[in-house]
Design a protein around this motif. Sequence first.
Motif, short mmCIF file in Angstrom:
data_model
loop_
_atom_site.label_atom_id
_atom_site.label_comp_id
_atom_site.label_asym_id
_atom_site.label_seq_id
_atom_site.Cartn_x
_atom_site.Cartn_y
_atom_site.Cartn_z
N ASN A 229 0.81 -1.22 0.00
CA ASN A 229 0.00 0.00 0.00
C ASN A 229 0.84 1.27 0.00
O ASN A 229 0.37 2.33 -0.39
N THR B 254 3.39 3.85 -1.38
CA THR B 254 3.88 4.18 -2.71
C THR B 254 5.02 5.19 -2.57
O THR B 254 5.01 6.04 -1.69
N GLN C 5 2.30 7.42 -8.45
CA GLN C 5 1.00 8.09 -8.46
C GLN C 5 0.39 8.08 -7.06
O GLN C 5 0.72 7.26 -6.23
N SER D 234 -2.75 7.38 -6.00
CA SER D 234 -3.59 6.23 -5.65
C SER D 234 -3.10 5.00 -6.41
O SER D 234 -2.97 5.02 -7.62
N PRO D 235 -2.82 3.89 -5.66
CA PRO D 235 -2.33 2.69 -6.32
C PRO D 235 -3.43 2.07 -7.19
O PRO D 235 -4.61 2.26 -6.96
N ASP D 236 -2.99 1.35 -8.17
CA ASP D 236 -3.89 0.70 -9.11
C ASP D 236 -4.68 -0.40 -8.37
O ASP D 236 -4.09 -1.29 -7.77
N PRO D 237 -6.01 -0.35 -8.42
CA PRO D 237 -6.82 -1.37 -7.72
C PRO D 237 -6.54 -2.78 -8.23
O PRO D 237 -6.58 -3.74 -7.46
N GLN D 238 -6.24 -2.89 -9.52
CA GLN D 238 -5.94 -4.21 -10.06
C GLN D 238 -4.65 -4.76 -9.46
O GLN D 238 -4.55 -5.94 -9.13
N GLN D 239 -3.65 -3.90 -9.27
CA GLN D 239 -2.39 -4.32 -8.66
C GLN D 239 -2.62 -4.76 -7.22
O GLN D 239 -2.04 -5.74 -6.77
N GLN D 240 -3.46 -4.03 -6.51
CA GLN D 240 -3.75 -4.39 -5.13
C GLN D 240 -4.42 -5.76 -5.07
O GLN D 240 -4.09 -6.58 -4.21
N GLN D 241 -5.36 -6.01 -5.97
CA GLN D 241 -6.04 -7.30 -6.00
C GLN D 241 -5.05 -8.43 -6.32
O GLN D 241 -5.11 -9.50 -5.72
N GLU D 242 -4.16 -8.19 -7.27
CA GLU D 242 -3.17 -9.20 -7.63
C GLU D 242 -2.23 -9.48 -6.47
O GLU D 242 -1.89 -10.63 -6.19
#
Length: 189
Positions: free
Chosen positions: A29, A31, A36, A38-46
Amino acid sequence: MLIKKIVLFAVASGFILAVAAFSFAQDANQTPATAQASPDPQQQQEEKARLERKANALLEQVIAEAQSLKLPENRIRVQIAAGDMLWDKNPVRARGLFVEAGAVLAQMNVDVDRTDRNDMQSVNQLRQELVLSAGRHDAELGYQLLHSTQPQASATNSGNGRRLIPDMQSNLEQSLLATIAVNDPKFAY
């Protein structure tokens, strides 16, 4: 003493997994200042999925290695803890662990020295842990384990002739009913 060490190992393993997952989540979480906002939500899910796979693999390794433990009490405790941890993600696997622990416990009930009070207390405590843990997740499984792990009816309290098995059985059944009532009041009724 060995049982306490194994239980502490199982609890510590769970704690270490939780701390590791939390620290990895914190690292994921955070950065850098140049990244950027706000981190990419897809990256967080992965990242979350990767950490869950890693934690599951570690738990499966602990379960597999627990089979080499000499004392059945220790294997049962690991299976109970693992079943609790796995229930939300893989209820079929968790159910299998609970049922397997119940089978080993039923055999322990047959083999236990009924004149040794410590052995009897140990088996009864394991039975209570197993039945209530399974009952928290699945009422029918809890009752199935309650009946399949029931001690022999001919057991008596070390020499004084008083039968304690029915009292222990009804106390455990009442505890199971109270546990079930928290999650499924209709079934408990």
